[in-house]
Design an enzyme around this catalytic site. Sequence first.
Site: not given
Length: 668
Positions: A357, A560, A564
């Site tokens: 990410d 995080d 996610d």
Amino acid sequence: MPCACCSENDVEEQNLQQKDIPNQNFSKEGASKKVRFLIIRFVLSALLFTAGIVFGFFYSYIAVSRGFFVAAWIISGYTVLYVAAKNILKGDFFDENFLMSIATIGAFAIGQWSEGAAVMLFYNIGELIQESAVHRSRRSIRDLVDVRPETARIAKTDIIIPAEDVSLGEILRVLPGEKIPLDAVVIEGHSSLNTASLTGESVPREVEKGAEVLAGFVNGGGLLIIRTTALYGETAASKMLSLIESAQTRKAKAEKLITSFARVYTPIVTFAALFLAVIPPLFLVLTGIENLSGWISFEPWIGRALVFLVISCPCAFVISVPLGFFGGIGGAAHLGILVKGADYLDVLAKAETVVFDKTGTLTEGQFSVTGLFPSLGVSEKTLIEYAIAAETYSNHPVAMAIKQYAHIHGYEGSSKHISDYSERPGHGLTLNLDGVPVLAGSIRFLESEKVQGLPAEREKTNQGGGTRVEIAQNGIWLGSLVLTDAIKTDAGRAIEELKDLGVRHIVLLTGDSELVAQQTASMLGIQEYYAGVLPHEKVERFEEIAGRTRKNRTTIFVGDGINDAPVLALSDVGIAMGGIGSDAAVEAADVVLMNDNPLLVATAIKSARWTRHIVMINILLAFSIKIGFLILGAFGFATLWEAIFADVGVALLATLNSLRARKVPGLH
């Protein structure tokens, strides 16, 4: 501590109960009591064994000598005997405790009194070294308990109370040199904090008003006033301890194979020993090769069978493999990497694809407004006022950055009445200001709402890279705010290290625009990226990426945010940022990085590969020596003394080798 030889069920039960893994037994006192008990038991057994040797020199005291040997055997091996008897009553005859018990009893039966007692005595040495190994491997975990201060200082009264009695939102004072008692936010003061015990970072962290601090951080030279944000049992340190404790119950693939192997292996060697004791002497007598009869014919072969049984005990397999993974988990924790189970170490070692990410993972996750681009005829003041109104009730990092920018530059929000406020995650916001519709969000969101006057692609590029927030009023575009998020200092190095480790595919997956994704990927040296991925699209995109990973290789996702969490749970190994990561992400992840440094992704893979290397050495060491001595024992070239080395000695060698898993070369 498990017995040197245990059945699969006993190993699992004793791993949890006798290795002192539960929370209350992580104390130094619990570990020292166990070691003291083992030392006392060994010394007493050794004295009795020595007495047996001494009295054995005098023929008239042979019976006394044998009594001492039996006493040493009982004291040093009562746990093995007890477990063997208990399992036999349950109908489980073929376990490793049975092998050791029957071999030592058989040694007494054929007059090998000192050898029979020595098997149990040397087993005691094995227990001592194994307990020491577990104690040392667990030291970093125990340190996590120690970082949680027991007391806290109330700011108003300066009274010190137990940390577990502090309520949420309480104002505390932390003096220089004291530990932060609970997770909190700084409301007054400036200082540098030593965070090494919790995050593994050696460089002090500077904090001031508004900074978040965690329980266990050591205050440097400044006086801090903090407001608690978590209760004692909910601090990051408490969560770390809970994660590591639960990790011990998860087995790696190698562990499962070994325990399954032991379940099949034990009856095989038991019947092989019985075959060795009966068939060869019968064959020799019946064929006339030997003219002996009765007990004399069977005695040497029974001796070989007993040696065979002692050698065959697979304690080196059963103990050293989980101990190797246990050491790896402890070593990783010392580096600020929390692995929730040995099975994840096993999977990490085979990583081929790593998907990142962007925001908060490779970047700081702290946005700042770097540009205002109002449309023709719209002032910056009007644009920012509508932006403030749109972000009034949002806690998104972008919204917080816009409100902070407005505060710093003296802009005030609109006095108009806000109604019908609605947030669409990954898209934008809708609201009414005095009945007039206002939109804020991505350009794709505004396009779907048929907003007029949106900028052309070339115009957006000229406004620079960054996260864009488009503002519209009554269906007309008012302008854009551009926000940037700084790339983390070690992000580039993290990507390079992953490439050096042979990770074939490194992918960036982000909801940001194509321009932002392209710039970030280019700066970090990432060849493959996907931009504009909405939360519900992440799983689908990740599955597509994971589908390209080769068989017996694994795909890792690093993130995080709460959005996610589904991908973290889906991936072979999900890695979450533990400091700034959401609770949902940390809960769904298999590995947690306490200092939010992406460089630890490569470190985690290195640690996993080193642990796997240690475990494989243990397996090969135990297997090769065992097979060699089994052959020697079957042909009569190995006595019970060699059998003791093959059993206990190999277990000790494997255990000592397992200690190396705690320190990865070049990392500790």
